[in-house]
Design an enzyme around this catalytic site. Sequence first.
Site, PDB file in Angstrom:
ATOM      1  N   GLU A 192       0.881  -1.172   0.000  1.00 17.59           N
ATOM      2  CA  GLU A 192       0.000   0.000   0.000  1.00 17.59           C
ATOM      3  C   GLU A 192       0.910   1.210   0.000  1.00 17.59           C
ATOM      4  OE1 GLU A 192      -1.863   3.084   1.481  1.00 17.59           O
ATOM      5  OE2 GLU A 192      -2.251   1.799   3.228  1.00 17.59           O
ATOM      6  N   CYS A 199      -2.303   8.465   3.082  1.00 23.39           N
ATOM      7  CA  CYS A 199      -2.125   7.937   1.727  1.00 23.39           C
ATOM      8  C   CYS A 199      -3.306   8.359   0.869  1.00 23.39           C
ATOM      9  CB  CYS A 199      -2.068   6.420   1.752  1.00 23.39           C
ATOM     10  SG  CYS A 199      -0.667   5.821   2.645  1.00 23.39           S
TER      11      CYS A 199
HETATM   12  C1  UN1 Z   1      -3.159   5.405   5.090  1.00 28.61           C
HETATM   13  O1  UN1 Z   1      -3.092   6.613   4.949  1.00 28.61           O
HETATM   14  O2  UN1 Z   1      -2.153   4.673   4.953  1.00 28.61           O
HETATM   15  O3  UN1 Z   1      -8.978   5.799   4.270  1.00 28.61           O
HETATM   16  C2  UN1 Z   1      -4.385   4.689   5.519  1.00 28.61           C
HETATM   17  C3  UN1 Z   1      -8.353   6.427   5.133  1.00 28.61           C
HETATM   18  C4  UN1 Z   1      -7.968   5.686   6.391  1.00 28.61           C
HETATM   19  C5  UN1 Z   1      -6.734   4.872   6.204  1.00 28.61           C
HETATM   20  C6  UN1 Z   1      -5.597   5.559   5.544  1.00 28.61           C
HETATM   21  N1  UN1 Z   1      -9.061   4.823   6.768  1.00 28.61           N
HETATM   22  O4  UN1 Z   1      -8.044   7.605   5.022  1.00 28.61           O
END
Ligand code: UN1
Length: 515
Positions: free
Chosen positions: A270, A304
Amino acid sequence: MASKKMVSKNQIFRALGLKSRLKGANCGGEWFADSKDYITSVNPTTGEVLARIEQASAKDYDKVMKEARKAFLEFRNMPAPLRGEIVRQVGEALREKKDMLGALVSLEMGKIYTEGLGEVQEMIDICDFAVGLSRTLSGPTLQSERPKHRMMEQWHPLGVVGVISAFNFPVAVWAWNTALAWVCGDSSLWKPSSKTPLCAIACQNIVNEVFKANGLPQGVSCVTIGRGATIGEKLVGDHNIPLVSATGSTRMGQRIGAVVGGRLGRTILELGGNNAIIISEKADLKGALASAFFGAVGTAGQRCTSTRRLIIQEKVFDTFVRKLIANYKRVVIGNPLDPKTLMGPLIDEGAVADYENAIKAAKEQGGKVLYGGKVLKPFGAATFVQPTIIEIENKAQIVQDETFAPILYVMKYKKIAQAFKLHNDVPQGLSSAIYTDSVNEGEAFISYLGSDCGIANINIGTSGAEIGGAFGGEKETGGGRESGSDSWKLYMRRQTNTINWGGEVHLAQGVEFKS
Ligand code: UN1
């Protein structure tokens, strides 16, 4: 500046079994480490050292791995619903510690308290999800072409699952992986980000109590806090780890993918995102504003899934950007544990340098800063920045890169087909959204002709996904899926069984083989 409601570091430490001197390896009993190589956990808000941790050495890693392997061989004998019961208790323990763990996430990582709590809620939610899963892990029964034969699929425990997590979600992403791994009968070995070691230690302390109370073998849940060059490299190259689930930069993922792929192991990667919202002239602009604001400014742009680009229809561009700037002007920047604060610090000064370099590059590449662009120093530590909006073309190199900071690039489009093209014209493919009240535009966006991302939403932003869906993306985002839906399958070994209950041997495909 300090509000009375703010929880103190000492309260957090006491509640979660933390001290100012800690060791970085654990597989259920006492924490240990003998590397004489120390890291510090630093409060990004103040620059204060929260604790000093002796990192795990290569030898410590081997000791942990031995326990993890041994534990797997025992743990897999426990029926899945009973493993689910353990995970249910972990969820309960997290509920009890939610306030303090959420505060620790805020303290060590810098996201605001409500988001710290939200992150712990994600852990609780995935535990609940995994409990249900523990009774439904199932494979199909298939029709055999041979008379009096039956085919079916079984899913068996896989082994020791390696989890490498990033600083920005220092607890939730580990829980996504381990809650599933445990109900699947796997043991887990976690290498957390060196920027958030306390969050990892606190989680492991919570889990240890539950596991101990249930008489589980040591080593079902393991942690090694250590350098990428030693612990990270050992973990990814380790044949004892059939699955490595890693969150981080695309560069890091390319290295992990190559090493794990080289030994034909499995990965869930990821990696970087470059998430955009298309805002149509046919959209509810109020909703679009709220989603874009949270997506770009929430977590100080360090998700992310953070919204990095807005692709706005030219007729509504000026009004929308004006309203967005008005929101940006009201953002209270400060201590993330203060309930008044909407945006905390970036993780460290390196992240601030990335922010400054990106703004400089954007200007050089034809970008116009519409709001923000400055480093702030409300407390002395140079980790605070203004959330920033830059008008720039999608093809500018800086827009093509993921900068982990609250910088939002805005751009115009005329026709929806052009918006889709701009949308997909980046190397990453994690999350995406369209704001529109047109059924045709919305459906087209989530069709094969639309977004090329792993997550594509209509009238909701790019960040803040629920745990029930499969989470991950395409292209340079890495291609893996974790968390909900059927992601559990990656944590198990699939076996196809053919059973002859008629006695006579029949060869498939009509092959005759008799002497
Ligand atoms: C991340 O930033 O690695 O969808 C995960 C989202 C959160 C998870 C982010 N539930 O923004």
